[in-house]
Design an enzyme around this catalytic site. Sequence first.
Site, PDB file in Angstrom:
ATOM      1  N   ARG A  57       0.831  -1.216   0.000  1.00  0.00           N
ATOM      2  CA  ARG A  57       0.000   0.000   0.000  1.00  0.00           C
ATOM      3  C   ARG A  57       0.864   1.264   0.000  1.00  0.00           C
ATOM      4  O   ARG A  57       0.448   2.301  -0.507  1.00  0.00           O
ATOM      5  CB  ARG A  57      -0.980  -0.020   1.184  1.00  0.00           C
ATOM      6  CG  ARG A  57      -1.818   1.226   1.310  1.00  0.00           C
ATOM      7  CD  ARG A  57      -3.129   1.037   2.072  1.00  0.00           C
ATOM      8  NE  ARG A  57      -3.013   0.240   3.267  1.00  0.00           N
ATOM      9  CZ  ARG A  57      -2.451   0.620   4.411  1.00  0.00           C
ATOM     10  NH1 ARG A  57      -1.932   1.835   4.529  1.00  0.00           N
ATOM     11  NH2 ARG A  57      -2.411  -0.195   5.454  1.00  0.00           N
ATOM     12  N   TYR A 109     -16.876  15.919 -16.232  1.00  0.00           N
ATOM     13  CA  TYR A 109     -17.277  14.518 -16.086  1.00  0.00           C
ATOM     14  C   TYR A 109     -18.236  14.422 -14.902  1.00  0.00           C
ATOM     15  O   TYR A 109     -17.944  14.959 -13.829  1.00  0.00           O
ATOM     16  CB  TYR A 109     -16.036  13.635 -15.882  1.00  0.00           C
ATOM     17  CG  TYR A 109     -16.372  12.229 -15.500  1.00  0.00           C
ATOM     18  CD1 TYR A 109     -17.104  11.415 -16.366  1.00  0.00           C
ATOM     19  CD2 TYR A 109     -16.007  11.705 -14.266  1.00  0.00           C
ATOM     20  CE1 TYR A 109     -17.451  10.126 -16.008  1.00  0.00           C
ATOM     21  CE2 TYR A 109     -16.345  10.411 -13.909  1.00  0.00           C
ATOM     22  CZ  TYR A 109     -17.068   9.631 -14.779  1.00  0.00           C
ATOM     23  OH  TYR A 109     -17.418   8.347 -14.421  1.00  0.00           O
ATOM     24  N   ASP A 181      -7.638  17.342 -16.748  1.00  0.00           N
ATOM     25  CA  ASP A 181      -8.028  15.966 -17.040  1.00  0.00           C
ATOM     26  C   ASP A 181      -7.710  15.721 -18.517  1.00  0.00           C
ATOM     27  O   ASP A 181      -8.395  16.229 -19.406  1.00  0.00           O
ATOM     28  CB  ASP A 181      -9.512  15.770 -16.736  1.00  0.00           C
ATOM     29  CG  ASP A 181      -9.936  14.309 -16.876  1.00  0.00           C
ATOM     30  OD1 ASP A 181      -9.317  13.588 -17.685  1.00  0.00           O
ATOM     31  OD2 ASP A 181     -10.885  13.893 -16.192  1.00  0.00           O
TER      32      ASP A 181
HETATM   33  C1  PLP Z   1     -12.884  12.448 -18.634  1.00  0.00           C
HETATM   34  C2  PLP Z   1     -12.951  11.470 -17.488  1.00  0.00           C
HETATM   35  N1  PLP Z   1     -12.279  11.724 -16.369  1.00  0.00           N
HETATM   36  C3  PLP Z   1     -12.320  10.868 -15.319  1.00  0.00           C
HETATM   37  C4  PLP Z   1     -13.079   9.722 -15.355  1.00  0.00           C
HETATM   38  C5  PLP Z   1     -13.117   8.815 -14.165  1.00  0.00           C
HETATM   39  O1  PLP Z   1     -12.308   7.688 -14.400  1.00  0.00           O
HETATM   40  P1  PLP Z   1     -12.531   6.279 -13.673  1.00  0.00           P
HETATM   41  O2  PLP Z   1     -13.796   5.686 -14.200  1.00  0.00           O
HETATM   42  O3  PLP Z   1     -11.303   5.490 -14.037  1.00  0.00           O
HETATM   43  O4  PLP Z   1     -12.604   6.552 -12.209  1.00  0.00           O
HETATM   44  C6  PLP Z   1     -13.791   9.413 -16.516  1.00  0.00           C
HETATM   45  C7  PLP Z   1     -14.613   8.186 -16.574  1.00  0.00           C
HETATM   46  O5  PLP Z   1     -15.373   7.970 -17.495  1.00  0.00           O
HETATM   47  C8  PLP Z   1     -13.728  10.306 -17.615  1.00  0.00           C
HETATM   48  O6  PLP Z   1     -14.421  10.081 -18.737  1.00  0.00           O
END
Ligand code: PLP
Length: 388
Positions: A57, A109, A181
């Site tokens: 971990r 998201y 992101d």
């Molecule tokens: C643009 C974006 N960021 C973050 C995420 C979250 O990722 P995870 O599903 O791996 O937690 C997603 C999931 O669809 C996403 O489309």
Amino acid sequence: MPYPDAPHDAMRFETLAVHAGRRPEAATGAVAPPLVLSTTFERDAALAPLGAHTYIRESNPMQTLLEDAVAPLEGGAGALAFASGMAAGVALVQTLPAGAHVLMPDDAYYGWRVVAREFLPQWGLTASFCPMDDLGAVRRALTPATRLVLVESPSNPLLRVSDIAAIAAAARASGARTVVDNTFATPALQRPLDLGADVALHSVTKYFGGHSDVQGGVLVFRSREEAYEKAAHIRHILGAVLAPFNAWLVLRGLRSLAVRVAAHSANALAVARALEKRPAVARVNYPGLPSHPGHAVAARQMSAFGGMLSFHVKAGRDAAIAAVGRARLFVRATSLGCVESLIEHRATSEGAGSTTPQDLIRLSVGLEHPDDLIADLDQALRREPASV
Ligand SMILES: Cc1ncc(COP(=O)(O)O)c(C=O)c1O
């Protein structure tokens, strides 16, 4: 120990991705990295750890291998791998002091809206939302308490494009960090840290993994500053660790990331151009189309436009749902970035509280031949035959 002629910054992304983090395996000569599943690591008689790790971990060989591979791909000084994209993003938010404000895109998201509504207040944090593709709105939304600006470009599911360099500069001037992101673009197409962002965030569940069979998340930091150390500590103590086999799968996926993303981008552009001409389609959201309001910014900060697009069906919600239902080659499933093309009525996938337009269909364009994909969309968008 890297190879003596290990890939270095002067090499192109394709080369770096194939070799990133590769090390000679002295014990076996294995070219693919051995999968180390051990949860615990031995100490010598004086109680010094025999290797670099003591307990899974806190740190482990597969996680370190993946982090060492991903950080240079984003041009970062350090990376941290997590159990999912959300775990990675939330760990970054949890590094903030109580009282801090987080600025988010109004079309982020959808998981972020839930985080903002249900969890940030519990942690003494606040959030607000603004259109990140409007620099004036971003500047007005920054407050003295803003410590983090979350940018998603292109955004999910509207494919809006934000000017990363301008936002990062505005955030820095206001005392806030910027996290981008980069899940939709990947570092193969866009490198947020080069544009001035402080952290790049990935759901590696998508293009990095690439085959719909692994979940994970990564944060890549411009420097190994306080936020890096805090996020590492949060992962160690709270435990959102990426499983070793998942790290191995993501590492395997990133070897072919560059060629896959190039093919995804070419296919998506072909599909977007075709959809734009279809009478059943009101609008196509794809940054590679000159009709996209963010096309110029996207062309400046991306080397191609990615495999994701969405479009609005003229006849509205029910027609959009019916079209998704008629797909034969596109797989009806959420998520993205995989070899197979996916189609979804996004508002249905997001469920209660979704702010996504009801007439919107989202596509993750895969690696099939684009003509076959366009033929499938054509038959799915056809009008129901009149009953006889
Ligand atoms: C643009 C974006 N960021 C973050 C995420 C979250 O990722 P995870 O599903 O791996 O937690 C997603 C999931 O669809 C996403 O489309």
